[in-house]
Design a protein around this motif. Structure first.
Motif, PDB file in Angstrom:
ATOM      1  N   SER A 126       9.032 -23.123  32.323  1.00  0.00           N
ATOM      2  CA  SER A 126       9.748 -24.366  31.582  1.00  0.00           C
ATOM      3  C   SER A 126      11.291 -23.932  31.134  1.00  0.00           C
ATOM      4  O   SER A 126      11.568 -25.231  30.740  1.00  0.00           O
ATOM      5  N   ALA A 127      11.940 -23.701  31.614  1.00  0.00           N
ATOM      6  CA  ALA A 127      12.983 -22.847  32.078  1.00  0.00           C
ATOM      7  C   ALA A 127      14.006 -21.891  33.159  1.00  0.00           C
ATOM      8  O   ALA A 127      13.152 -21.123  33.074  1.00  0.00           O
ATOM      9  N   VAL A 128      15.227 -22.276  33.770  1.00  0.00           N
ATOM     10  CA  VAL A 128      15.536 -21.109  34.374  1.00  0.00           C
ATOM     11  C   VAL A 128      16.893 -21.417  34.142  1.00  0.00           C
ATOM     12  O   VAL A 128      18.032 -22.855  33.656  1.00  0.00           O
ATOM     13  N   GLU A 129      18.259 -20.641  33.377  1.00  0.00           N
ATOM     14  CA  GLU A 129      19.120 -20.196  32.998  1.00  0.00           C
ATOM     15  C   GLU A 129      19.928 -19.082  34.315  1.00  0.00           C
ATOM     16  O   GLU A 129      19.458 -18.755  34.911  1.00  0.00           O
ATOM     17  N   VAL A 130      21.450 -20.360  34.411  1.00  0.00           N
ATOM     18  CA  VAL A 130      21.945 -19.231  35.759  1.00  0.00           C
ATOM     19  C   VAL A 130      23.414 -18.088  34.952  1.00  0.00           C
ATOM     20  O   VAL A 130      23.533 -19.557  33.989  1.00  0.00           O
ATOM     21  N   SER A 131      23.400 -17.394  35.025  1.00  0.00           N
ATOM     22  CA  SER A 131      25.080 -17.144  34.925  1.00  0.00           C
ATOM     23  C   SER A 131      25.831 -16.500  35.945  1.00  0.00           C
ATOM     24  O   SER A 131      25.563 -16.053  37.127  1.00  0.00           O
ATOM     25  N   VAL A 132      27.067 -16.969  35.402  1.00  0.00           N
ATOM     26  CA  VAL A 132      28.054 -16.471  37.136  1.00  0.00           C
ATOM     27  C   VAL A 132      28.893 -15.663  36.713  1.00  0.00           C
ATOM     28  O   VAL A 132      29.844 -14.835  37.474  1.00  0.00           O
ATOM     29  N   ARG A 142      18.508 -27.220  36.243  1.00  0.00           N
ATOM     30  CA  ARG A 142      17.573 -28.000  36.334  1.00  0.00           C
ATOM     31  C   ARG A 142      16.951 -27.803  37.261  1.00  0.00           C
ATOM     32  O   ARG A 142      16.988 -27.589  38.215  1.00  0.00           O
ATOM     33  N   LEU A 143      15.803 -27.925  36.523  1.00  0.00           N
ATOM     34  CA  LEU A 143      13.759 -27.857  37.158  1.00  0.00           C
ATOM     35  C   LEU A 143      14.031 -29.246  38.180  1.00  0.00           C
ATOM     36  O   LEU A 143      13.914 -30.596  37.610  1.00  0.00           O
ATOM     37  N   THR A 144      13.994 -29.146  39.435  1.00  0.00           N
ATOM     38  CA  THR A 144      14.049 -30.882  40.059  1.00  0.00           C
ATOM     39  C   THR A 144      12.585 -31.267  41.506  1.00  0.00           C
ATOM     40  O   THR A 144      12.447 -31.638  41.745  1.00  0.00           O
ATOM     41  N   SER A 145      11.624 -30.017  40.428  1.00  0.00           N
ATOM     42  CA  SER A 145      10.052 -30.089  41.591  1.00  0.00           C
ATOM     43  C   SER A 145       9.167 -30.089  39.919  1.00  0.00           C
ATOM     44  O   SER A 145       9.452 -29.726  38.680  1.00  0.00           O
ATOM     45  N   PRO A 146       7.954 -30.823  39.844  1.00  0.00           N
ATOM     46  CA  PRO A 146       6.998 -30.796  39.192  1.00  0.00           C
ATOM     47  C   PRO A 146       6.727 -28.980  38.286  1.00  0.00           C
ATOM     48  O   PRO A 146       6.811 -27.783  38.899  1.00  0.00           O
ATOM     49  N   ARG A 147       6.872 -28.603  37.062  1.00  0.00           N
ATOM     50  CA  ARG A 147       6.007 -27.673  36.288  1.00  0.00           C
ATOM     51  C   ARG A 147       5.208 -28.065  35.528  1.00  0.00           C
ATOM     52  O   ARG A 147       4.777 -28.388  35.040  1.00  0.00           O
ATOM     53  N   VAL A 148       4.308 -27.420  36.576  1.00  0.00           N
ATOM     54  CA  VAL A 148       2.786 -26.740  36.095  1.00  0.00           C
ATOM     55  C   VAL A 148       2.046 -25.553  36.879  1.00  0.00           C
ATOM     56  O   VAL A 148       2.821 -24.686  37.045  1.00  0.00           O
ATOM     57  N   TYR A 202       0.511 -22.366  37.839  1.00  0.00           N
ATOM     58  CA  TYR A 202       0.410 -21.564  39.404  1.00  0.00           C
ATOM     59  C   TYR A 202       1.538 -21.723  40.328  1.00  0.00           C
ATOM     60  O   TYR A 202       1.576 -20.959  41.410  1.00  0.00           O
ATOM     61  N   SER A 203       2.243 -22.967  39.993  1.00  0.00           N
ATOM     62  CA  SER A 203       2.990 -23.390  40.858  1.00  0.00           C
ATOM     63  C   SER A 203       4.859 -23.423  40.592  1.00  0.00           C
ATOM     64  O   SER A 203       4.866 -22.986  39.881  1.00  0.00           O
ATOM     65  N   TRP A 204       5.442 -22.792  41.924  1.00  0.00           N
ATOM     66  CA  TRP A 204       6.797 -22.798  41.717  1.00  0.00           C
ATOM     67  C   TRP A 204       7.740 -24.114  41.715  1.00  0.00           C
ATOM     68  O   TRP A 204       6.625 -24.721  41.815  1.00  0.00           O
ATOM     69  N   THR A 205       8.401 -23.726  41.222  1.00  0.00           N
ATOM     70  CA  THR A 205       9.455 -25.905  40.753  1.00  0.00           C
ATOM     71  C   THR A 205      10.898 -25.031  41.244  1.00  0.00           C
ATOM     72  O   THR A 205      11.249 -24.080  40.796  1.00  0.00           O
ATOM     73  N   LEU A 206      11.298 -25.906  42.333  1.00  0.00           N
ATOM     74  CA  LEU A 206      13.060 -25.314  42.548  1.00  0.00           C
ATOM     75  C   LEU A 206      14.021 -25.498  40.668  1.00  0.00           C
ATOM     76  O   LEU A 206      13.979 -26.493  40.102  1.00  0.00           O
ATOM     77  N   TRP A 207      15.170 -25.628  41.726  1.00  0.00           N
ATOM     78  CA  TRP A 207      16.019 -25.251  40.478  1.00  0.00           C
ATOM     79  C   TRP A 207      17.483 -25.752  41.041  1.00  0.00           C
ATOM     80  O   TRP A 207      17.384 -25.006  42.402  1.00  0.00           O
TER      81      TRP A 207
END
Length: 391
Positions: free
Chosen positions: A269-275, A285-291, A293-298
């Motif tokens: 549902s979401a990915v967060e980044v810390s620097v 930002r998620l850049t591929s399908p969010r379904v 079983y499958s990974w998503t690119l971010w």
């Protein structure tokens, strides 16, 4: 020379996908990781048969051609080795010293296991289904030869997405990936997806095999308060920073961070980044399908105004609310290694970077082109991402 898998052990083969080279949603077959416990068996397709027996009214056998004639289904899914990331644990633990590349995502095609179980007529009282491969060998603490075997709860075996798979990305399985037929259990760690299938047995009791009760187990607290061994099953929520790589030198300005995230049977549902090593977090930002079983690119565009050394972290969140942890759970031993790992980079004043966000329309175009190419295969399948959703 084309890129190949990275070998961790040679005999038997255990090799990783070069994760740092990921740039698309689907993993090519030649780069898909390989996990073998024993040597790859030699199988003669002309004599090969798959037998289903046990707690059923009508035991039955299928040849490869008979199995291929049954209704088929295709599912996109990520599969990960339960020990992926083991080399990062401190202190070190026993087992194959995987880096981060024992993972991949592709389209799996085959016959739903439920098709076979329904034809064999499962009896009342059945609780598990055992899957046995043709590969066999020994372990240091198990000197007697044994086949690799695992069981599933009957409910998971009956899930329409649990497949007897014979194609990856439209191509027949090669020997290292389980030719001619393997079990594929989407959303579960790869150990569940038994390769080189030769026998299925429906059980009215829990299976107590070596790879079910000795290896591939984690500790969980039961109602009595005691810790008990349980077999690994569904994949835990996890993310990986793919670029930049540890030790990279970046510049002032806008730096694009890129990675993948997955959550087993759930969608991300979401990915967060810390620097700043976890002190503050920002949404990627998620850049591929969010379904499921499958990974998503971010990706995350990081604006840097000061030079220095930075510790980057990413954490994923599943649609159920489960959040990737910041530390490894010691109850998991050498399995389920899904904590966030810091990526340390250096930013130099002399460099200037102005990265741009990726083109999401281009990613979707590439996916559509992949689907159109696979339509050329002579398959009568129900093509889906997961859980009944269409492309």
């Amino acid at each position: 020379m084309s890129e190949q898998r990275r070998f961790v052990t040679v005999e038997p083969e255990n090799s990783e996908m070069p994760l740092e080279r990921v740039c698309s949603w689907v993993t090519p077959n030649r780069l898909f990781f390989v996990r073998n416990h024993f040597d790859v068996p030699e199988i003669d397709l002309s004599t090969w048969k798959l037998r289903l027996e046990g707690c059923v009214d009508e035991p039955v056998e299928w040849t490869a051609d008979e199995l291929a004639a049954l209704p088929q289904r295709s599912v996109f899914a990520t599969v990960e080795c339960a020990g992926n990331g083991r080399s990062f644990l401190r202190p070190a633990v026993a087992g194959v010293p995987w880096g981060a590349g024992a993972i991949g995502h592709c389209e799996w095609t085959g016959v739903p296991v439920r098709e076979l179980l329904e034809r064999a007529k499962v009896r009342a009282g059945a609780i598990e289904v055992l899957f046995e491969g043709e590969d066999q060998g020994t372990e240091p603490d198990h000197p007697a030869p044994m086949h690799f075997a695992r069981s599933l709860p009957l409910s998971k075996a009956l899930d329409p997405d649990t497949l007897l798979a014979f194609r990856m990305n439209g191509e027949f399985l090669d020997p290292s990936h389980g030719f001619p037929v393997r079990l594929f259990v989407p959303g579960w760690y790869g150990v569940a997806s038994v390769k080189w299938l030769q026998r299925i047995e429906v059980l009215d009791r829990p299976f107590a095999g070596y790879f079910q009760t000795v290896k591939y187990t984690v500790q969980r607290r039961v109602a009595s308060g005691e810790l008990k061994k349980v077999p690994v099953s569904s994949i835990a929520v996890k993310s990986e920073i793919i670029r930049p790589q540890p030790g990279a030198v970046l510049g002032l300005g806008t730096n694009r961070l890129f990675g993948v995230a997955w959550a087993g049977e759930q969608a991300v549902s979401a990915v967060e980044v810390s620097v700043d090593c976890g002190q503050t977090w920002n949404r990627a930002r998620l850049t591929s399908p969010r379904v499921p079983y499958s990974w998503t690119l971010w990706e995350y565009l990081w604006n840097v105004s000061e030079p220095g050394t930075y510790s980057l972290l990413a954490r994923a969140r599943a649609e159920t609310g489960e959040v990737q942890p910041l530390a490894h759970d010691p109850r998991n031993g050498g399995y389920l290694i899904h904590h966030s790992r810091p990526t340390t980079v250096r930013v130099e004043r002399a460099r200037r970077i102005e990265d741009q966000p990726s083109d999401e329309d281009l990613i979707l175009y590439d996916m559509n082109a992949y689907a159109e190419e696979n339509m050329r295969f002579p398959l009568d399948v129900e093509l889906q991402f997961a859980g009944g959703g269409g492309i």
